[in-house]
Design an enzyme around this catalytic site. Sequence first.
Site, PDB file in Angstrom:
ATOM      1  N   GLU A   1       0.836  -1.199   0.000  1.00 41.52           N
ATOM      2  CA  GLU A   1       0.000   0.000   0.000  1.00 41.52           C
ATOM      3  C   GLU A   1       0.871   1.249   0.000  1.00 41.52           C
ATOM      4  O   GLU A   1       1.945   1.258   0.599  1.00 41.52           O
ATOM      5  CB  GLU A   1      -0.889   0.001   1.258  1.00 41.52           C
ATOM      6  CG  GLU A   1      -1.669  -1.298   1.424  1.00 41.52           C
ATOM      7  CD  GLU A   1      -2.326  -1.474   2.789  1.00 41.52           C
ATOM      8  OE1 GLU A   1      -2.590  -0.457   3.457  1.00 41.52           O
ATOM      9  OE2 GLU A   1      -2.577  -2.628   3.171  1.00 41.52           O
TER      10      GLU A   1
ATOM     11  N   GLU B   1      -9.776   5.696   3.078  1.00 46.51           N
ATOM     12  CA  GLU B   1     -10.105   4.877   4.249  1.00 46.51           C
ATOM     13  C   GLU B   1     -10.049   5.774   5.477  1.00 46.51           C
ATOM     14  O   GLU B   1      -9.172   6.633   5.574  1.00 46.51           O
ATOM     15  CB  GLU B   1      -9.087   3.739   4.397  1.00 46.51           C
ATOM     16  CG  GLU B   1      -9.279   2.878   5.643  1.00 46.51           C
ATOM     17  CD  GLU B   1      -8.205   1.796   5.795  1.00 46.51           C
ATOM     18  OE1 GLU B   1      -8.266   1.078   6.809  1.00 46.51           O
ATOM     19  OE2 GLU B   1      -7.319   1.674   4.939  1.00 46.51           O
TER      20      GLU B   1
END
Length: 366
Positions: free
Chosen positions: A169, A280
């Site tokens: 990520e 997120e």
Amino acid sequence: SPDGDIIDCVPITDQPAFSHPLLINHTVQMRPSFNPESVFSESKLSSKTKNQQHSKDINQLWHVNGKCPQNTVPIRRTTKQDLYRASAVENYGMKNQKSIPKPKSSEPPNVLTQNGHQHAIMYVEDGVFYGAKAKINVWKPNVEMPNEFSLAQIWVLGGNFNSDLNSIEAGWQVSPQLYGDTRTRLFTYWTSDAYQGTGCYNLLCSGFVQINREIAMGGSISPLSNYGNSQYDITILIWKDPKEGHWWLQFGEKYIIGYWPASLFSYLSESASMIEWGGEVVNSQSEEGQHTTTQMGSGRFAEEGWGKAGYFKNVQVVDGSNELRNPENLQVFTDQENCYNVKSGNGGSWGSYFYYGGPGRNPNCP
């Protein structure tokens, strides 16, 4: 650094990566053997510098006070205060489990938010992928509680959503618990067992090998986008070097940061099966069970569009012939549309793109 960070210039061979048992005799690869953008071709580099608008260059604040010499890498120093903020010293720099968006409709809905992580993403699944790219505009969302965060990132995923999920990520985040402030910072993350015991943010554990001396992982980013005004974006490209098998990270058009060695992973040692792009947040829900007011993206819903909402544009994947292309069968997913949402589009110089984000708590998101 003006933002209060201390940056240590550490010899490349002394960085944390090499305390990993799998990397004890690892030879640093100083540049990828292959890049899907062929950054290395001289003609491309020279034409780029001519047309670059310098006002739009994203920078890191510590550059104001110094640079790291050749053969060293900049590492943001971990302080006692950083460790005091962690729930436990051994968890410092690690994510909670279950913080990955599972867009599968077959999943029972409570799986998605049982850890309070909420997402607004675009994704492509059931494929064979060797990388992903996007331009992501950079904001400073408001984070309500110190143990919450807000981020925008790319996930490169291998395996299924079990205890052996592999994930790479990268993107930007605001995380008071991790950094001790509310600045927007560049970050990476990896795990090879679904966040149970492996991996961490940036260089806070062994694993990621940095080769770049100009960019500090976890360093703050400037300038930031302004609502209704100038927009600034960062380019993130993650790709697998077909020769050595490592996963490389490039930031912007010219900074090759480093790589995740193939030996860290099971599934990702071959290829990725799913890519996700998006936002997120952690919704820790107060005592009264109210939704957090932590913002995602710019804190505005996707409908507000250009200059107001967060965006990802030029969303691409690296295919089996190691070329960047527009993904097919892109889908979008959000946990609670009334709190954070996503709207996708396609065409023109933006290619595949989407707007995303939201304010969190509001009359429709109690």
